[in-house]
Write a protein that holds these residues in place. Structure first.
Motif, PDB file in Angstrom:
ATOM      1  N   ARG A  68      86.857  22.653  -1.823  1.00  0.00           N
ATOM      2  CA  ARG A  68      85.841  21.590  -2.274  1.00  0.00           C
ATOM      3  C   ARG A  68      86.020  20.473  -1.170  1.00  0.00           C
ATOM      4  O   ARG A  68      87.303  19.929  -0.912  1.00  0.00           O
ATOM      5  CB  ARG A  68      86.799  20.871  -3.530  1.00  0.00           C
ATOM      6  CG  ARG A  68      87.242  22.163  -4.490  1.00  0.00           C
ATOM      7  CD  ARG A  68      86.423  22.199  -5.503  1.00  0.00           C
ATOM      8  NE  ARG A  68      86.554  23.228  -6.457  1.00  0.00           N
ATOM      9  CZ  ARG A  68      86.018  23.809  -7.270  1.00  0.00           C
ATOM     10  NH1 ARG A  68      84.690  23.140  -7.520  1.00  0.00           N
ATOM     11  NH2 ARG A  68      86.415  24.723  -8.230  1.00  0.00           N
ATOM     12  N   PRO A  69      85.117  20.218  -0.678  1.00  0.00           N
ATOM     13  CA  PRO A  69      84.755  19.293   0.440  1.00  0.00           C
ATOM     14  C   PRO A  69      85.400  17.999   0.559  1.00  0.00           C
ATOM     15  O   PRO A  69      86.090  17.499   1.229  1.00  0.00           O
ATOM     16  CB  PRO A  69      83.420  19.328   0.742  1.00  0.00           C
ATOM     17  CG  PRO A  69      82.641  20.372   0.055  1.00  0.00           C
ATOM     18  CD  PRO A  69      83.559  20.826  -1.007  1.00  0.00           C
ATOM     19  N   LEU A  70      84.944  17.329  -0.791  1.00  0.00           N
ATOM     20  CA  LEU A  70      85.228  16.082  -1.064  1.00  0.00           C
ATOM     21  C   LEU A  70      87.039  15.825  -0.914  1.00  0.00           C
ATOM     22  O   LEU A  70      87.549  14.931  -0.601  1.00  0.00           O
ATOM     23  CB  LEU A  70      84.781  15.487  -2.121  1.00  0.00           C
ATOM     24  CG  LEU A  70      84.788  13.794  -2.208  1.00  0.00           C
ATOM     25  CD1 LEU A  70      84.165  13.122  -0.971  1.00  0.00           C
ATOM     26  CD2 LEU A  70      84.095  13.329  -3.432  1.00  0.00           C
ATOM     27  N   SER A  71      87.654  16.747  -1.677  1.00  0.00           N
ATOM     28  CA  SER A  71      88.952  16.986  -1.855  1.00  0.00           C
ATOM     29  C   SER A  71      89.639  16.910  -0.465  1.00  0.00           C
ATOM     30  O   SER A  71      90.589  16.091   0.041  1.00  0.00           O
ATOM     31  CB  SER A  71      89.577  17.933  -2.588  1.00  0.00           C
ATOM     32  OG  SER A  71      89.219  17.995  -3.932  1.00  0.00           O
ATOM     33  N   LEU A  74      89.160  13.497   1.283  1.00  0.00           N
ATOM     34  CA  LEU A  74      89.781  12.292   0.567  1.00  0.00           C
ATOM     35  C   LEU A  74      91.474  12.412   0.619  1.00  0.00           C
ATOM     36  O   LEU A  74      91.797  11.222   0.979  1.00  0.00           O
ATOM     37  CB  LEU A  74      89.283  11.994  -0.803  1.00  0.00           C
ATOM     38  CG  LEU A  74      87.952  11.694  -0.933  1.00  0.00           C
ATOM     39  CD1 LEU A  74      87.662  11.468  -2.245  1.00  0.00           C
ATOM     40  CD2 LEU A  74      87.712  10.439  -0.182  1.00  0.00           C
TER      41      LEU A  74
END
Lengths: 576, 230
Positions: A68-71, A74
């Protein structure tokens, strides 16, 4: 068709699974770009897969990105906020380079394959690892999956219970920055090796160290397993990877362990500081073994399953596998041939397959050599190179193998580029340098002159099963791991194999039991009649380069290294 | 020039030579002509050997230095991309037409020879390393000659002045690249406070953001929304 992609963090890769659940092609981008550790979007792999399989957007069901790129963007950033202003440079760097992170997968896919981005879906990083392991396991129900790496998209280690391939429940995880993988990488850096590249050197070096030494004991201050809370505790005051772009450790670690090693200094047994560095490596290996065994114990406790799947970058630590397999409750451990991030592309493609609307879905165990290639495709292209600088001694398959055996028995080192490539990172015969494993001179030529490897690093042996049983103490719990060089094992006491150059100083070897009807099997079958039972097997490359992919890469190694023969699909080739 | 600056130059040269080797290897694989494939193969071989030579020189000059200084001069192949020696877009042969590619080789080999002359001067005369660099300079001149020969054979309509034009164009490009690099460093210094301010604002948001809400414990991982990027 389902395309799995892993990229941006470690070596990128691409996998293709068809509608019957078979892995039909797979490429590590570094094989095609020739840049070791290439983590950029696998554009060359994608292009090659589309061309070879004549894929069109309509024939592709989904493209699956392995995390999951945003995870993944972040979590480390949020951690860094705790250390402001010290972590300012790291944060600025991360924010400014967001377009080089997983977040740009959608954009890159749209750029290289317009239209395909609409079919892009995502899965969890550790789930990709788990699905890769499931694919290589004969048993696909009631399993315990353990993933340990540097950092996934939310955790650094996890335990999941696999009821079946549709029901995978995560039961425990360790949060960033407490990471066994990043601890090992930091020690790698401290010992002067490059992170993500030199970890296996630390493992090789550790065999020379002493567990009871002062340095090895000091390492236990850095990381431990809390038996009450069941979690990894890391003393972050020694580390900087979570708040700095350039440093993985700080002055406190230097105060504890002394001066770090100069990366350019030679490291040879007997040198002034060799023992100190070996002891540090030993300490890191010991604590890794200890924490992994605690994770396994805890995993057994909460899943009640004694069949384990083990993946993530730390599963590349073949020395630990033997240690874990000896835990009394372990019945089996399955480790995929490429347990790191590049192999996760396979799990990602299976995720898409399992999520599809197809009926009667089953996962076929992938082949050990899935990267589709044949030297025949470049035969005309290399005509002038072959005519001018090389000579095809024979183009008949049988004669080529006979000649290879004869040369090996005479002490020669042979390069092999035959048919499809391995999943990597270990060369299992199709992209290998091989020689007589009991001949010290030949192994030394392979190790030092051709590959320029440090003298403390062992070369792996390859043999058929009955020979492995004769010389080594095989553990039935990890039999599959021996097919892909994933685990070390000990020489039998008083066995002559202890004196062979393929056996490490501590009496272990990272052996490969060759599969039937592979090129190494054919060679060994004939060599055994000539009294040679074990081959030394190392990847075909030169120091700093990825393993060769095609015949041009192989010819290049021949040209710049003292390697005279190359066994290929075109026959046996000799350097002029 | 300080020892550290010399190491920096050697470090960059290794990447440049390794990058050239890979460019030539890619050209060898991509070209349709078997003769050109042979030429590029030999060229790549030379560049690989140059890389090895410069690595040895760097190693010999670094092993006695202070660890904190030399750590940054470790060679990691991925640096070829991050430092820009191999473009993220692909190899030159993948992005240029053949004529421009040959012109590029023709001019850059000559420019490389000039920069090696400077390195040779830096390392001082009459030493072993200096002789090795002389051999590399000879190789570069040979590559330049071969590219020129090929260029004139296959594009005979081009006159020597046009080759001069290519050379001047490439020289200007290289100088502009250096100027751009210097400006980038300068601009980064100017903009760093702005980036820092943006980072501070983002950090406030990140602190508020509760990522533990997205925990996976006891979840069936196969059921999580496949379109979610978080």
């Amino acid at each position: 068709m389902f395309i799995g992609i892993s990229a941006y963090n470690h070596e990128s890769a691409i996998a293709l699974v068809d509608e019957s659940g078979t892995l039909i092609n797979y490429y590590r981008e570094e094989s095609l770009s020739r840049i070791k550790g290439d983590k950029s979007f696998p554009k060359r792999g994608l292009k090659r897969i589309i061309k070879l399989h004549e894929l069109e957007n309509d024939s592709i069901n989904s493209v699956i990105f392995y995390e999951r790129p945003l995870s993944s963007f972040l979590f480390p950033l949020k951690e860094a906020t705790k250390y402001l202003p010290e972590s300012m440079n790291l944060m600025v760097h991360q924010i400014r380079n967001f377009n080089k992170s997983s977040l740009s997968c959608y954009i890159d896919l749209a750029k290289y394959c317009p239209g395909l981005e609409k079919k892009l879906i995502y899965t969890d990083h550790h789930l990709s690892h788990t699905l890769t392991s499931i694919a290589y396991s004969n048993k696909q129900e009631n399993l315990c999956s353990i993933v340990v790496d540097g950092f996934g998209d939310r955790s650094t280690s996890s335990i999941s219970y696999v009821k079946d391939k549709y029901n995978i429940k995560e039961l425990w995880s360790s949060n960033y920055p407490a990471s066994l993988g990043l601890f090992y990488s930091t020690i790698t850096d401290f010992l002067g090796f490059s992170i993500n590249e030199g970890e296996y050197k630390v493992m090789g070096l550790s065999a020379f160290g002493k567990s009871e030494s002062k340095e090895a004991k000091l390492i236990t201050r850095l990381i431990r397993w809390d038996k009450c809370k069941n979690e990894i505790i890391m003393d972050l005051t020694y580390f900087s990877f979570h708040k700095s772009i350039t440093n993985s450790y700080n002055h406190k670690l230097k105060d504890l362990l002394g001066e770090p090693r100069n990366p350019f200094a030679k490291l040879q047994p007997g040198d002034k500081y060799f023992q100190r560095y070996a002891n540090i490596a030993r300490g890191a290996q010991d604590i890794t073994n200890e924490i992994l065994s605690e994770i396994f114990k805890f995993a057994y406790q909460i899943t009640k399953s004694n069949h384990f799947l083990f993946s993530g970058g730390v599963a590349l630590n073949s020395s630990s596998i033997e240690y874990l397999a000896n835990l009394e409750f372990v019945k089996s451990i399955i480790i995929p041939p490429s347990p790191g991030d590049s192999g996760a592309a396979i799990g990602a493609s299976y995720f898409g397959y399992l999520k599809s609307n197809l009926k009667n879905k089953s996962i076929d165990k992938p082949k050990l050599y899935p990267s589709e290639y044949s030297c025949i495709e470049q035969r005309d292209h290399i005509k002038k190179i072959l005519d001018t600088k090389f000579r095809v001694v024979t183009n008949k398959e049988d004669e080529s193998i006979d000649l290879a055996c004869k040369l090996i028995s005479q002490g020669e080192v042979i390069g092999v580029i035959i048919s499809n490539g391995e999943t990597g990172p270990r060369a299992l015969g199709n992209r290998s340098l091989i020689c007589n494993g009991s001949n010290k001179h030949s192994v030394n030529v392979l190790n030092t002159l051709i590959k320029s490897r440090s003298p403390f690093r062992p070369t792996a042996p390859a043999m058929r099963k009955h020979i492995a049983e004769k010389y080594f103490q095989l553990n039935p719990a990890i039999m599959d791991s021996y097919n892909s060089m994933n685990a070390t094992c000990r020489s039998k006491k008083d066995s002559i194999s202890i004196t062979y150059p393929i056996t490490h100083i501590d009496g272990t070897a990272r052996l490969q039991i060759v599969q039937d009807n592979t090129i190494l099997w054919n060679i060994l079958e004939r060599l055994e009649n000539m009294g040679i039972e074990i081959l030394a097997n190392s990847s075909l490359n030169i120091s700093g380069d990825p393993t060769c992919f095609d015949i041009i890469d192989g010819l290049m190694v021949c040209s710049i290294a003292p390697l005279n023969y190359l066994l290929t699909d075109l026959g046996m080739i000799k350097k002029r | 020039m300080s020892a550290s600056e010399i190491l920096e130059i050697l470090h960059e040269t290794i990447y440049a030579e390794h990058g050239s080797a890979l460019e030539m290897l890619a050209a060898c694989k991509q070209t349709k002509s078997t003769s050109l494939a042979y030429g590029y193969f030999e060229h790549a071989k030379d560049e690989y050997n140059h890389t090895k030579t410069f690595k040895e020189i760097l190693s010999n000059k670094s092993y006695n230095c202070y660890v904190d200084i030399v750590r940054k001069f470790r060679i990691t192949p991925i640096g070829l991309i991050t430092k820009g020696y191999v473009s993220r877009k692909g190899y030159l042969i993948e992005t240029m037409n053949l004529k421009d590619f040959i012109a590029y080789v023709y001019t850059n080999e000559l420019l490389a020879e000039t920069s090696f002359a400077k390195i040779k001067k830096l390392l001082g005369p009459n030493n072993k390393d200096s002789n090795r660099i002389s051999n590399i300079m000879d190789d570069e001149l040979r590559h330049h000659g071969m590219a020129k020969e090929y260029f004139l054979k296959y594009y005979p309509e081009l006159q020597p002045w046009q080759l001069l034009y290519y050379k001047t164009k490439e020289t200007i490009k290289n100088k502009t690249r250096k100027l751009y690099h210097k400006n980038i460093i300068f601009l980064e210094k100017i903009f760093f406070p702005l980036y820092s301010l943006l980072t501070l604002i983002s950090s406030r948001l990140l602190i508020i953001l509760n990522l533990t809400e997205y925990k996976r414990t006891d979840c069936n991982l196969m059921d999580i929304n496949a379109r979610s990027i978080l």
